[in-house]
Design a protein around this motif. Sequence first.
Motif, PDB file in Angstrom:
ATOM      1  N   LYS A  19      33.838   2.909  41.327  1.00  0.00           N
ATOM      2  CA  LYS A  19      33.063   3.946  40.643  1.00  0.00           C
ATOM      3  C   LYS A  19      33.050   3.784  39.141  1.00  0.00           C
ATOM      4  O   LYS A  19      32.177   4.310  38.465  1.00  0.00           O
ATOM      5  CB  LYS A  19      33.586   5.333  41.014  1.00  0.00           C
ATOM      6  N   SER A  20      34.034   3.083  38.589  1.00  0.00           N
ATOM      7  CA  SER A  20      34.131   2.949  37.138  1.00  0.00           C
ATOM      8  C   SER A  20      34.125   1.480  36.743  1.00  0.00           C
ATOM      9  O   SER A  20      34.971   0.710  37.217  1.00  0.00           O
ATOM     10  CB  SER A  20      35.429   3.581  36.632  1.00  0.00           C
ATOM     11  N   PRO A  21      33.207   1.082  35.867  1.00  0.00           N
ATOM     12  CA  PRO A  21      33.218  -0.304  35.385  1.00  0.00           C
ATOM     13  C   PRO A  21      34.508  -0.598  34.614  1.00  0.00           C
ATOM     14  O   PRO A  21      35.073   0.292  33.969  1.00  0.00           O
ATOM     15  CB  PRO A  21      32.009  -0.366  34.448  1.00  0.00           C
ATOM     16  N   LEU A  22      34.958  -1.821  34.700  1.00  0.00           N
ATOM     17  CA  LEU A  22      36.158  -2.248  33.990  1.00  0.00           C
ATOM     18  C   LEU A  22      35.765  -3.282  32.944  1.00  0.00           C
ATOM     19  O   LEU A  22      35.109  -4.275  33.264  1.00  0.00           O
ATOM     20  CB  LEU A  22      37.176  -2.852  34.957  1.00  0.00           C
ATOM     21  N   SER A  23      36.188  -3.067  31.713  1.00  0.00           N
ATOM     22  CA  SER A  23      35.838  -4.002  30.641  1.00  0.00           C
ATOM     23  C   SER A  23      36.656  -5.287  30.772  1.00  0.00           C
ATOM     24  O   SER A  23      37.765  -5.291  31.324  1.00  0.00           O
ATOM     25  CB  SER A  23      36.094  -3.368  29.270  1.00  0.00           C
ATOM     26  N   ALA A  24      36.110  -6.374  30.236  1.00  0.00           N
ATOM     27  CA  ALA A  24      36.830  -7.643  30.238  1.00  0.00           C
ATOM     28  C   ALA A  24      38.138  -7.502  29.475  1.00  0.00           C
ATOM     29  O   ALA A  24      39.164  -8.073  29.873  1.00  0.00           O
ATOM     30  CB  ALA A  24      35.954  -8.739  29.638  1.00  0.00           C
ATOM     31  N   GLN A  25      38.128  -6.726  28.388  1.00  0.00           N
ATOM     32  CA  GLN A  25      39.346  -6.519  27.600  1.00  0.00           C
ATOM     33  C   GLN A  25      40.423  -5.809  28.419  1.00  0.00           C
ATOM     34  O   GLN A  25      41.592  -6.172  28.376  1.00  0.00           O
ATOM     35  CB  GLN A  25      39.028  -5.719  26.333  1.00  0.00           C
ATOM     36  N   TYR A  26      40.014  -4.805  29.184  1.00  0.00           N
ATOM     37  CA  TYR A  26      40.970  -4.078  30.032  1.00  0.00           C
ATOM     38  C   TYR A  26      41.557  -5.007  31.096  1.00  0.00           C
ATOM     39  O   TYR A  26      42.777  -5.034  31.308  1.00  0.00           O
ATOM     40  CB  TYR A  26      40.283  -2.874  30.679  1.00  0.00           C
ATOM     41  N   ILE A  27      40.686  -5.761  31.764  1.00  0.00           N
ATOM     42  CA  ILE A  27      41.157  -6.692  32.801  1.00  0.00           C
ATOM     43  C   ILE A  27      42.097  -7.721  32.177  1.00  0.00           C
ATOM     44  O   ILE A  27      43.137  -8.060  32.745  1.00  0.00           O
ATOM     45  CB  ILE A  27      39.968  -7.358  33.517  1.00  0.00           C
TER      46      ILE A  27
END
Length: 168
Positions: A19-27
Motif C-alpha cells: 500500500k505504501s511506496p518505498l523509496s530507494a533511500q529507505y530500502i
Amino acid sequence: MTGEKRRISIVELLMQEQKSPLSAQYIASIFKVSRQIIVGDIALLRAQGVKIQATPRGYIINQTDKRPHYIIPVAHHNEDTRRELSLLVDNDVSVIDVTVEHPIYGEITGQLNINTHEDIEAFINKNGTLLSSLTDGIHIHTIACNDDAHYQCILKLLRKHNLLYESN
C-alpha cells in the motif's frame, strides 16, 4: 549478504508494503548499501520480469489498477499541474502516466502512478522539468477510472476547467 539474496529480500519487502511506496533511500538504509545499489537492484529485478513500478514516492510491486484505462489529452501551463492532478484524484481517478510527442524521439512516456494528494505533492516537489514543457503544455495521460460514464464526466470536468486539449 549477496546481491542475489538482497534482491530477493527487496521483492519480499515490497510485497509486504503493497500500500505504501518505498523509496530507494529507505530500502538502502535497511540493507546498509547505497541508494544507487538499490536502483541497480531494481533494474536487475525488472529485467528478470518482476513488476516493480516507480512512483513519485518510491517503488511498489503488483499495483496494477484493475479499472478500465483511458487516454485524456490535456494542455496547460506548468503552474496548473497541481490543479489538474487534484481534479483527477479528487474524482477517484488514478493518473498512470504522462506522454508527450517529441520531434526527435517520438513519444516519451513517464510513469506517474498518482492516486493521492500525497502522490501529487511528492511529484510537484521533485526537482526537474515536466515533460509537458517540451510541448507547450500539451500532453496525454493514461488514467484509470470506474467506467465509460465516469470517463465522460472526467472529460466534462477537464473541459469546464479549460484543461482538456481540443482541436479547433
